[in-house]
Scaffold this active site. Structure first.
Site, mmCIF file in Angstrom:
data_model
loop_
_atom_site.group_PDB
_atom_site.id
_atom_site.type_symbol
_atom_site.label_atom_id
_atom_site.label_comp_id
_atom_site.label_asym_id
_atom_site.label_seq_id
_atom_site.Cartn_x
_atom_site.Cartn_y
_atom_site.Cartn_z
ATOM 1 N N LYS A 86 0.823 -1.213 0.000
ATOM 2 C CA LYS A 86 0.000 0.000 0.000
ATOM 3 C C LYS A 86 0.855 1.260 0.000
ATOM 4 O O LYS A 86 0.461 2.287 -0.564
ATOM 5 C CB LYS A 86 -0.943 -0.015 1.210
ATOM 6 C CG LYS A 86 -2.052 -1.047 1.087
ATOM 7 C CD LYS A 86 -3.048 -0.935 2.227
ATOM 8 C CE LYS A 86 -4.197 -1.916 2.037
ATOM 9 N NZ LYS A 86 -5.219 -1.810 3.101
ATOM 10 N N LYS A 122 -10.089 -2.253 -7.253
ATOM 11 C CA LYS A 122 -10.625 -1.011 -7.818
ATOM 12 C C LYS A 122 -9.485 -0.040 -8.133
ATOM 13 O O LYS A 122 -9.510 0.653 -9.143
ATOM 14 C CB LYS A 122 -11.613 -0.389 -6.826
ATOM 15 C CG LYS A 122 -12.904 -1.190 -6.650
ATOM 16 C CD LYS A 122 -13.820 -0.579 -5.620
ATOM 17 C CE LYS A 122 -13.338 -0.821 -4.203
ATOM 18 N NZ LYS A 122 -13.472 -2.207 -3.768
ATOM 19 N N LYS A 152 -3.987 -8.891 -8.224
ATOM 20 C CA LYS A 152 -5.252 -9.200 -7.572
ATOM 21 C C LYS A 152 -6.316 -8.204 -8.033
ATOM 22 O O LYS A 152 -6.019 -7.023 -8.231
ATOM 23 C CB LYS A 152 -5.076 -9.108 -6.046
ATOM 24 C CG LYS A 152 -6.328 -9.445 -5.254
ATOM 25 C CD LYS A 152 -6.081 -9.299 -3.765
ATOM 26 C CE LYS A 152 -7.385 -9.515 -2.985
ATOM 27 N NZ LYS A 152 -7.190 -9.343 -1.538
#
Length: 345
Positions: free
Chosen positions: A132, A215, A212
């Site tokens: 992230k 969005k 994966k």
């Protein structure tokens, strides 16, 4: 033996009643945009299969969602949409609790307490934080770093025993067990050590076939996608990259579109596609068209019910408020126990 009113002894039969308490299951849903088929296959369908076997609590985890940049003006819309779509997909509010994380402030209170038990080094090794941080280089904040501790608080606040997850979350549940163990050793036995439960579809890849479904990666198909949009997105999906021409034989074993067929197509269709792809009797466009038709058919009732709930959100809001009331009672009792053991109040 017990005495009757007339003083005589009357035989009394003791009936042993055995009640089986269901284990509590907890999982969270981020209101970070439209719910997609990766969420549906990897999480929601699994949750539905567990509703009768566990005492299920599902949270719309809006505090987790604010660790990345977002538009405050549409957060409430995202919360309603996430709840509506999950309900439409099968999370029956009569069989589980659904609520919004921020409506129960004990989540962040317990997270702060658990921070005092969590070594920095463990959080630095969290794979998801590294991923992230790369995706959000301009906003690597403390919340992003501390995400797994809040997630642990989410679970332990309700003394959750089971956490259904995808394989990318295993490390976080392992951390939850370690933090629960540390608390129990230091202050007294209170929290169960949560166990992860992998779904039958632990990792759904996106339409790019490499990452994966997400969005943020824009490689997804929404559960409320228009049929035409489903076909448009699937038509561009990556298949067997070694197959250059229509008459080249393909390899379904390395084709992500064929993997998606396993969740939406019948066994006979799978067998036929597997055979005809390898012999070049069927092309990638034909294969995608079959998948598109089957996907549209399965998602149609979910889309219809989702849009009905989203356009008339009163029932969704009532469900979330009722869920929050139930969860707040549980959370308050847990925090009384926590404070007592820690000598805080």
């Amino acid at each position: 033996m017990i005495k009757c009113m007339n003083g005589r002894l009357k035989p009394f039969r003791y009936v042993l009643q055995i009640t089986t308490m269901k284990k509590r299951l907890f999982s969270g849903i981020q209101p970070s945009g439209e719910v997609h088929i990766g969420n549906y296959l990897g999480a929601i369908k699994n949750w539905i299969s567990l509703l009768d076997d566990y005492d299920c609590i599902f949270s719309i985890v809006d505090y987790h969602a604010i660790t990345i940049e977002y538009d405050p003006g549409i957060m409430q819309e995202r919360i309603i949409n996430a709840a509506a779509t999950n309900i439409a997909a099968g999370l029956d509010p009569d069989r589980c609790i659904i609520f919004v994380q921020s409506q129960v402030p004990e989540h962040t209170e317990l997270a702060w307490i658990l921070n005092s038990l969590t070594p920095m080094g463990i959080l630095e090794r969290m794979t998801q934080f590294k991923d992230k941080a790369q995706q959000n280089e301009k906003n690597i904040n403390v919340g992003l770093f501390d995400y797994p501790v809040l997630q642990t608080a989410d679970i332990l606040l309700y003394k959750g025993c089971t956490v259904p997850i995808g394989e990318d979350q295993v490390q976080h549940v392992e951390l939850s067990r370690e933090i629960a163990r540390k608390f129990n050793a230091r202050y007294g036995d209170l929290f169960p050590e949560p166990q992860h439960l992998l779904s039958n579809a632990p990792r759904i890849m996106g339409l790019d076939g490499k990452n994966k479904m997400s969005k943020s990666m824009n490689n997804y198909i929404s559960l409320i996608e228009e049929p035409e949009a489903i076909w448009k997105k699937l038509s561009r999906a990556v298949t067997d990259e070694n197959r250059k021409r229509r008459d080249d034989p393909g390899n379904p074993d390395i084709c992500n579109v064929y993997t998606l067929h396993k969740y939406f197509s019948t066994d006979s269709e799978l067998d036929r596609i597997n055979k005809e792809c390898r012999s070049a009797e069927i092309g990638c466009v034909d294969c995608k068209r079959i998948l598109s038709d089957n996907m549209i058919k399965e998602l149609a009732p979910i889309r219809e019910k989702s849009l009905e709930l989203i356009n008339n959100p009163a029932n969704v809001i009532d469900t979330l408020n009722t869920g929050a009331e139930k969860c707040k009672k549980i959370a308050e009792e847990t925090m009384k126990e926590v404070r007592s053991l820690m000598g805080l109040r």
